[in-house]
Scaffold this active site. Structure first.
Site, PDB file in Angstrom:
ATOM      1  N   CYS A   1      15.651   7.421  63.521  1.00 20.02           N
ATOM      2  CA  CYS A   1      16.053   6.195  64.212  1.00 20.02           C
ATOM      3  C   CYS A   1      16.079   5.056  63.198  1.00 20.02           C
ATOM      4  O   CYS A   1      15.067   4.780  62.547  1.00 20.02           O
ATOM      5  CB  CYS A   1      15.089   5.874  65.357  1.00 20.02           C
ATOM      6  SG  CYS A   1      15.452   4.280  66.123  1.00 20.02           S
TER       7      CYS A   1
ATOM      8  N   GLY B   1      22.619  24.398  39.987  1.00 21.22           N
ATOM      9  CA  GLY B   1      23.736  24.024  40.850  1.00 21.22           C
ATOM     10  C   GLY B   1      23.867  22.544  41.117  1.00 21.22           C
ATOM     11  O   GLY B   1      24.237  22.151  42.219  1.00 21.22           O
TER      12      GLY B   1
ATOM     13  N   HIS C   1      16.656  14.359  49.519  1.00 18.87           N
ATOM     14  CA  HIS C   1      17.762  13.627  50.149  1.00 18.87           C
ATOM     15  C   HIS C   1      17.803  13.838  51.659  1.00 18.87           C
ATOM     16  O   HIS C   1      18.826  13.587  52.289  1.00 18.87           O
ATOM     17  CB  HIS C   1      19.099  14.017  49.517  1.00 18.87           C
ATOM     18  CG  HIS C   1      19.275  13.480  48.117  1.00 18.87           C
ATOM     19  ND1 HIS C   1      20.288  13.886  47.268  1.00 18.87           N
ATOM     20  CD2 HIS C   1      18.557  12.555  47.419  1.00 18.87           C
ATOM     21  CE1 HIS C   1      20.186  13.238  46.116  1.00 18.87           C
ATOM     22  NE2 HIS C   1      19.143  12.437  46.172  1.00 18.87           N
TER      23      HIS C   1
ATOM     24  N   CYS D   1      11.347   4.448  70.426  1.00 18.80           N
ATOM     25  CA  CYS D   1      11.387   2.986  70.627  1.00 18.80           C
ATOM     26  C   CYS D   1      12.317   2.560  71.759  1.00 18.80           C
ATOM     27  O   CYS D   1      12.428   1.365  72.058  1.00 18.80           O
ATOM     28  CB  CYS D   1      11.767   2.273  69.329  1.00 18.80           C
ATOM     29  SG  CYS D   1      13.498   2.503  68.823  1.00 18.80           S
TER      30      CYS D   1
ATOM     31  N   CYS E   1      13.305   2.243  64.373  1.00 21.21           N
ATOM     32  CA  CYS E   1      11.844   2.410  64.258  1.00 21.21           C
ATOM     33  C   CYS E   1      11.432   3.451  63.213  1.00 21.21           C
ATOM     34  O   CYS E   1      10.247   3.591  62.919  1.00 21.21           O
ATOM     35  CB  CYS E   1      11.236   2.776  65.616  1.00 21.21           C
ATOM     36  SG  CYS E   1      11.606   4.467  66.149  1.00 21.21           S
TER      37      CYS E   1
HETATM   38  C1  BV8 Z   1      18.102   5.338  44.721  1.00 21.58           C
HETATM   39  C2  BV8 Z   1      22.908  12.769  50.808  1.00 21.58           C
HETATM   40  C3  BV8 Z   1      16.456   3.655  44.450  1.00 21.58           C
HETATM   41  C4  BV8 Z   1      23.453  12.972  52.111  1.00 21.58           C
HETATM   42  C5  BV8 Z   1      23.625  11.913  48.720  1.00 21.58           C
HETATM   43  C6  BV8 Z   1      25.352   1.954  40.938  1.00 21.58           C
HETATM   44  C7  BV8 Z   1      25.631   1.507  42.230  1.00 21.58           C
HETATM   45  C8  BV8 Z   1      24.888   1.947  43.333  1.00 21.58           C
HETATM   46  C9  BV8 Z   1      23.892   2.863  43.159  1.00 21.58           C
HETATM   47  C10 BV8 Z   1      23.640   3.309  41.884  1.00 21.58           C
HETATM   48  C11 BV8 Z   1      24.348   2.866  40.799  1.00 21.58           C
HETATM   49  N1  BV8 Z   1      23.871   3.480  39.674  1.00 21.58           N
HETATM   50  C12 BV8 Z   1      22.897   4.304  40.041  1.00 21.58           C
HETATM   51  C13 BV8 Z   1      22.762   4.211  41.382  1.00 21.58           C
HETATM   52  C14 BV8 Z   1      21.816   4.938  42.148  1.00 21.58           C
HETATM   53  C15 BV8 Z   1      22.508   5.976  42.991  1.00 21.58           C
HETATM   54  C16 BV8 Z   1      23.304   6.866  42.094  1.00 21.58           C
HETATM   55  O1  BV8 Z   1      22.816   7.723  41.396  1.00 21.58           O
HETATM   56  N2  BV8 Z   1      24.589   6.673  42.034  1.00 21.58           N
HETATM   57  C17 BV8 Z   1      25.362   7.427  41.071  1.00 21.58           C
HETATM   58  C18 BV8 Z   1      26.475   8.125  41.802  1.00 21.58           C
HETATM   59  C19 BV8 Z   1      25.782   6.458  40.008  1.00 21.58           C
HETATM   60  N3  BV8 Z   1      21.458   6.678  43.640  1.00 21.58           N
HETATM   61  C20 BV8 Z   1      20.958   6.284  44.792  1.00 21.58           C
HETATM   62  O2  BV8 Z   1      21.445   5.364  45.423  1.00 21.58           O
HETATM   63  C21 BV8 Z   1      19.731   7.005  45.249  1.00 21.58           C
HETATM   64  N4  BV8 Z   1      18.714   6.121  45.618  1.00 21.58           N
HETATM   65  O3  BV8 Z   1      18.450   5.274  43.568  1.00 21.58           O
HETATM   66  O4  BV8 Z   1      17.043   4.667  45.247  1.00 21.58           O
HETATM   67  C22 BV8 Z   1      17.008   2.379  44.910  1.00 21.58           C
HETATM   68  C23 BV8 Z   1      17.014   2.050  46.243  1.00 21.58           C
HETATM   69  C24 BV8 Z   1      17.488   0.812  46.638  1.00 21.58           C
HETATM   70  C25 BV8 Z   1      17.994  -0.060  45.703  1.00 21.58           C
HETATM   71  C26 BV8 Z   1      18.003   0.305  44.365  1.00 21.58           C
HETATM   72  C27 BV8 Z   1      17.498   1.525  43.954  1.00 21.58           C
HETATM   73  C28 BV8 Z   1      20.041   7.807  46.488  1.00 21.58           C
HETATM   74  C29 BV8 Z   1      21.001   8.886  46.195  1.00 21.58           C
HETATM   75  C30 BV8 Z   1      21.181   9.746  47.416  1.00 21.58           C
HETATM   76  C31 BV8 Z   1      22.590  10.117  47.565  1.00 21.58           C
HETATM   77  N5  BV8 Z   1      22.736  10.997  48.680  1.00 21.58           N
HETATM   78  N6  BV8 Z   1      23.939  12.428  49.854  1.00 21.58           N
HETATM   79  C32 BV8 Z   1      24.614  13.887  52.168  1.00 21.58           C
HETATM   80  O5  BV8 Z   1      24.501  15.020  51.732  1.00 21.58           O
HETATM   81  O6  BV8 Z   1      25.631  13.431  52.701  1.00 21.58           O
HETATM   82  S1  BV8 Z   1      24.419  12.303  47.222  1.00 21.58           S
HETATM   83  C33 BV8 Z   1      25.129  13.829  47.082  1.00 21.58           C
HETATM   84  O7  BV8 Z   1      25.022  14.113  45.678  1.00 21.58           O
HETATM   85  C34 BV8 Z   1      24.569  15.034  47.694  1.00 21.58           C
HETATM   86  O8  BV8 Z   1      23.841  14.834  48.801  1.00 21.58           O
HETATM   87  C35 BV8 Z   1      23.731  15.699  46.664  1.00 21.58           C
HETATM   88  O9  BV8 Z   1      22.431  15.711  47.124  1.00 21.58           O
HETATM   89  C36 BV8 Z   1      23.856  14.818  45.465  1.00 21.58           C
HETATM   90  C37 BV8 Z   1      23.905  15.579  44.196  1.00 21.58           C
HETATM   91  O10 BV8 Z   1      25.098  16.325  44.114  1.00 21.58           O
HETATM   92  P1  BV8 Z   1      25.042  17.789  43.550  1.00 21.58           P
HETATM   93  O11 BV8 Z   1      24.106  18.553  44.372  1.00 21.58           O
HETATM   94  O12 BV8 Z   1      24.789  17.726  42.094  1.00 21.58           O
HETATM   95  O13 BV8 Z   1      26.523  18.301  43.872  1.00 21.58           O
HETATM   96  P2  BV8 Z   1      27.843  18.169  42.971  1.00 21.58           P
HETATM   97  O14 BV8 Z   1      28.982  18.510  43.836  1.00 21.58           O
HETATM   98  O15 BV8 Z   1      27.895  16.891  42.266  1.00 21.58           O
HETATM   99  O16 BV8 Z   1      27.672  19.282  41.846  1.00 21.58           O
HETATM  100  C38 BV8 Z   1      27.661  20.655  42.179  1.00 21.58           C
HETATM  101  C39 BV8 Z   1      27.458  21.461  40.895  1.00 21.58           C
HETATM  102  O17 BV8 Z   1      27.341  22.816  41.248  1.00 21.58           O
HETATM  103  C40 BV8 Z   1      28.625  21.354  39.904  1.00 21.58           C
HETATM  104  O18 BV8 Z   1      28.121  21.116  38.592  1.00 21.58           O
HETATM  105  C41 BV8 Z   1      29.306  22.733  39.969  1.00 21.58           C
HETATM  106  O19 BV8 Z   1      29.821  23.150  38.718  1.00 21.58           O
HETATM  107  C42 BV8 Z   1      28.158  23.603  40.382  1.00 21.58           C
HETATM  108  N7  BV8 Z   1      28.561  24.794  41.136  1.00 21.58           N
HETATM  109  C43 BV8 Z   1      29.591  24.942  42.016  1.00 21.58           C
HETATM  110  N8  BV8 Z   1      29.599  26.180  42.523  1.00 21.58           N
HETATM  111  C44 BV8 Z   1      28.555  26.830  41.962  1.00 21.58           C
HETATM  112  C45 BV8 Z   1      27.896  25.957  41.084  1.00 21.58           C
HETATM  113  N9  BV8 Z   1      26.825  26.336  40.354  1.00 21.58           N
HETATM  114  C46 BV8 Z   1      26.380  27.596  40.513  1.00 21.58           C
HETATM  115  N10 BV8 Z   1      26.956  28.494  41.356  1.00 21.58           N
HETATM  116  C47 BV8 Z   1      28.039  28.166  42.075  1.00 21.58           C
HETATM  117  N11 BV8 Z   1      28.612  29.077  42.906  1.00 21.58           N
END
Ligand code: BV8
Length: 261
Positions: free
Chosen positions: A144, A203, A136, A166, A147
């Site tokens: 950019c 995580g 990610h 660019c 470009c």
């Molecule tokens: C793609 C990055 C192909 C920047 C992030 C419907 C509409 C639109 C899109 C979609 C759709 N259905 C599916 C999609 C695809 C979409 C998607 O999955 N959507 C979901 C929400 C339905 N995905 C995409 O768009 C991806 N690209 O598919 O490309 C494509 C391309 C073009 C056209 C068609 C297809 C791109 C996804 C990238 C998203 N980017 N952000 C930034 O950081 O700002 S997402 C964001 O969530 C984060 O960046 C992170 O990387 C990602 C995952 O989250 P987690 O890391 O799991 O974090 P979360 O908080 O959810 O969970 C934490 C866990 O830790 C919990 O379970 C908790 O219990 C646990 N925890 C907490 N504390 C602890 C712990 N565990 C252990 N110890 C602790 N102490």
């Protein structure tokens, strides 16, 4: 996307203390290629917010307003402000015992270890992990939008910045993958999943695709699949084994088991 097939209930363990880990698991098989997928929960104890927990980032901001290319086109200042604030926090934190254990695993495991992180922070590499895929992107880099040039970037971004490649203004953005954009290095990721014999998810809530589907790919390759997370994730039924607890506790113990310690 790989179809998700039903799986038998995982061996789930509630982890309460490092000492308890000594008798938790079965004896580890001799693995050759370990693939690790990490998410925000691994960096939580370093001081970085997760996304979907109660006080997580998405409880304070709408994804559509800050983490899509459309948001950047509509209101670039708001998007850059969101990432400028997160970048400042990231610059003030360091890796925790979970990151350090995974770096130790890569260094000491006799086979291959591939780490794929959804996190945009630099904590894996700061702990010493080298074979790392930032699927990610990285918040300490800029890209950019005109470009595609990418470069290290540790200060605030603003709309008036001019790209050094660019020479156009208005396109400098954080080098992170927004919703609707293609994650980085998907070919390498699929190749790694296809050859792994142990897949460990750490995580991550299993809400975001394609990362949430990697466990299915690893299972299809015949890998043993393990979840290390604070609580059962969305994809829990796909894992053969699960240990629930804090990353700084469960990850070092699991790594010690793998290294025979
Ligand atoms: C793609 C990055 C192909 C920047 C992030 C419907 C509409 C639109 C899109 C979609 C759709 N259905 C599916 C999609 C695809 C979409 C998607 O999955 N959507 C979901 C929400 C339905 N995905 C995409 O768009 C991806 N690209 O598919 O490309 C494509 C391309 C073009 C056209 C068609 C297809 C791109 C996804 C990238 C998203 N980017 N952000 C930034 O950081 O700002 S997402 C964001 O969530 C984060 O960046 C992170 O990387 C990602 C995952 O989250 P987690 O890391 O799991 O974090 P979360 O908080 O959810 O969970 C934490 C866990 O830790 C919990 O379970 C908790 O219990 C646990 N925890 C907490 N504390 C602890 C712990 N565990 C252990 N110890 C602790 N102490």
């Amino acid at each position: 996307m790989t179809a998700i097939t039903s799986a038998s209930a995982p061996t789930t363990q509630r982890f309460s203390s490092p000492a308890a880990g000594a008798y938790l698991g079965r004896i580890m098989a001799a693995y050759e290629h370990i693939v690790i997928l990490t998410g925000a929960g691994l960096s939580a104890e370093s001081g970085l917010s997760t996304f979907r927990d109660k006080d997580g980032i998405w409880s304070k901001h709408n994804i559509e307003d800050v983490a899509t290319p459309e948001a950047f086109a509509r209101n670039p200042e708001a998007v850059l402000d969101f990432y400028n604030a997160r970048r400042r926090v990231v610059l003030g934190v360091g890796p925790n015992a979970g990151h350090e254990a995974l770096a130790r695993l890569e260094a000491d495991f006799p086979g291959r270890v591939t780490t794929i992180t959804q996190n945009v922070d630099p904590l894996h590499e700061r702990a010493g992990t080298r074979n790392l895929i930032h699927m990610h992107g990285e918040i300490l880099k800029a890209a950019c939008a005109h470009c595609g040039a990418r470069q290290p970037w540790e200060t605030d971004l603003s709309v008036d910045l001019v790209c050094g490649t660019c020479n156009r203004a208005g396109g400098m953005r954080p080098d992170v993958v927004w919703f609707g954009e293609m994650p980085y290095q998907m070919e390498e990721i699929h190749a790694a999943l296809g050859t792994c014999d142990l897949f460990i998810s750490i995580g991550t809530s299993g809400n975001v695709y394609p990362a949430a589907g990697f466990v299915a790919g690893a299972r299809a390759a015949g890998a043993h699949t393990v979840e290390l997370n604070l609580e059962p994730s969305e994809g829990i039924s796909m894992f053969a084994e699960a240990i629930h607890g804090k990353a700084t506790e469960v990850v070092p113990v699991y790594v010690a088991r793998l290294l025979g310690g």
